[in-house]
Design a protein around this motif. Structure first.
Motif, mmCIF file in Angstrom:
data_model
loop_
_atom_site.group_PDB
_atom_site.id
_atom_site.type_symbol
_atom_site.label_atom_id
_atom_site.label_comp_id
_atom_site.label_asym_id
_atom_site.label_seq_id
_atom_site.Cartn_x
_atom_site.Cartn_y
_atom_site.Cartn_z
ATOM 1 N N LYS A 165 -3.082 -23.152 6.975
ATOM 2 C CA LYS A 165 -3.109 -21.747 6.546
ATOM 3 C C LYS A 165 -4.462 -21.115 6.859
ATOM 4 O O LYS A 165 -4.533 -19.998 7.394
ATOM 5 N N LEU A 166 -5.549 -21.814 6.516
ATOM 6 C CA LEU A 166 -6.888 -21.279 6.784
ATOM 7 C C LEU A 166 -7.131 -21.137 8.283
ATOM 8 O O LEU A 166 -7.713 -20.140 8.740
ATOM 9 N N PHE A 167 -6.690 -22.124 9.051
ATOM 10 C CA PHE A 167 -6.870 -22.061 10.502
ATOM 11 C C PHE A 167 -6.104 -20.884 11.093
ATOM 12 O O PHE A 167 -6.614 -20.177 11.974
ATOM 13 N N SER A 168 -4.871 -20.679 10.639
ATOM 14 C CA SER A 168 -4.054 -19.582 11.188
ATOM 15 C C SER A 168 -4.663 -18.230 10.843
ATOM 16 O O SER A 168 -4.651 -17.309 11.673
ATOM 17 N N GLU A 169 -5.186 -18.081 9.637
ATOM 18 C CA GLU A 169 -5.811 -16.816 9.258
ATOM 19 C C GLU A 169 -7.064 -16.551 10.082
ATOM 20 O O GLU A 169 -7.358 -15.398 10.423
ATOM 21 N N ALA A 170 -7.805 -17.601 10.405
ATOM 22 C CA ALA A 170 -8.980 -17.433 11.262
ATOM 23 C C ALA A 170 -8.571 -16.986 12.664
ATOM 24 O O ALA A 170 -9.216 -16.123 13.274
ATOM 25 N N VAL A 171 -7.480 -17.552 13.176
ATOM 26 C CA VAL A 171 -6.997 -17.172 14.507
ATOM 27 C C VAL A 171 -6.529 -15.720 14.509
ATOM 28 O O VAL A 171 -6.766 -14.974 15.470
ATOM 29 N N GLU A 172 -5.870 -15.298 13.447
ATOM 30 C CA GLU A 172 -5.349 -13.930 13.393
ATOM 31 C C GLU A 172 -6.455 -12.878 13.295
ATOM 32 O O GLU A 172 -6.199 -11.701 13.550
ATOM 33 N N VAL A 197 -9.574 -18.407 22.308
ATOM 34 C CA VAL A 197 -9.357 -18.496 20.864
ATOM 35 C C VAL A 197 -10.258 -19.548 20.219
ATOM 36 O O VAL A 197 -10.987 -19.264 19.262
ATOM 37 N N ILE A 198 -10.208 -20.763 20.736
ATOM 38 C CA ILE A 198 -10.923 -21.882 20.109
ATOM 39 C C ILE A 198 -12.423 -21.613 19.958
ATOM 40 O O ILE A 198 -12.984 -21.872 18.880
#
Length: 273
Positions: A165-172, A197-198
């Motif tokens: 969840k935290l990773f996806s929010e950072a990507v968004e 992205v990375i």
């Protein structure tokens, strides 16, 4: 043609502060009023009226505190070895969680994955996060037996849901510019993620992973209470035996270990970020 003269008062004028509308004030009042009402109606549910027992049972607390102030270090080598086992459980659990969380986080980001991928991945993330560590630990104790493996697997799955969840929010929340720049070169989708992205999310991901490792060091202690390895099992045995002096020694070792992990984590953040 001469330029218009600007008066000093107009240059140094302080802008007016923002003003909330009546609707915004009403919404704030409803939200905070609802919180206050919820707290009031929850007093009986949480038995808050009996908080005075802390003082009426003072003699019991005095005896308990007296034992805690006299830690028993006879088995300190056992405690240290079990604490080290707890740290290893947290380390491996966090590593496996990162290994699972990275692809899940990318697949759950709405700005780089299609909705038919995002939706089931987010359901899986919610399921992993909603199941407590202790429940997962009990399930894995049944599956693989008593021992640290059950703790590692329980921490890995629960933490994977949190990190995803935290990773996806950072990507968004990334800047679209680098991604569009990579796309303009005709690079495939994988290269867009790798080079656009990375690099943007790596610092945040590192910080999230280190924080979860700190949290998992404490969670692994609790998992020992159900037989999932680590110092928690020894702590539970000493508590059941009313050996509070040994409990004090174990708590001191846990506090020192978690403090050292926190210091190491901060050093790593400064080094990597």
């Amino acid at each position: 043609m001469t330029a218009p003269v600007t008066s000093p008062a107009s240059v140094t004028a302080v802008p007016k502060p923002p003003v909330k509308s009546l609707g915004a004030w009403a919404l704030d009042a409803m939200i905070w009023g609802g919180v206050a009402v919820l707290l009031l109606i929850s007093i009986d549910a949480v038995d808050l009226k009996n908080v005075s027992r802390l003082f009426t049972n003072a003699e019991n607390m005095k005896g308990f505190a007296a034992d805690l102030l006299r830690p028993n270090w006879d088995d300190w080598q056992l405690y240290v070895s079990k604490m080290w086992e707890t740290i290893q459980i947290a380390l491996w659990g966090t590593f496996l969680a990162i290994f699972l969380g990275v692809p899940m986080g990318l697949a759950a980001a709405r700005n780089i994955a299609p909705v038919w991928v995002v939706t089931p991945v987010r359901w899986l993330m919610n399921a992993l996060r909603s199941i407590p560590d202790l429940v997962m630990g009990l399930l894995f104790v049944v599956a693989v037996g008593l021992g640290p493996l059950a703790g590692v697997l329980a921490i890995a799955l629960n933490t994977a849901g949190v990190l995803a969840k935290l990773f996806s929010e950072a990507v968004e929340s990334i800047d679209k510019g680098p991604v569009e720049g990579v796309r303009a070169t005709g690079a495939p989708k994988l290269h867009e993620i790798m080079w656009g992205v990375i690099p943007q999310v790596a610092p945040l991901w590192t910080s999230f992973a280190l924080y979860r490792f700190e949290s998992n060091s404490r969670s692994a202690t609790v998992l020992g209470l159900i037989g999932a390895g680590g110092i928690g099992q020894v702590l539970f045995d000493r508590m059941n035996g009313f050996d509070y002096s040994s409990v004090s020694a174990i708590v001191i070792i846990v506090v020192v270990a978690v403090t050292l992990i926190d210091m190491l984590s901060q050093a790593m953040r400064k080094r990597l970020l």
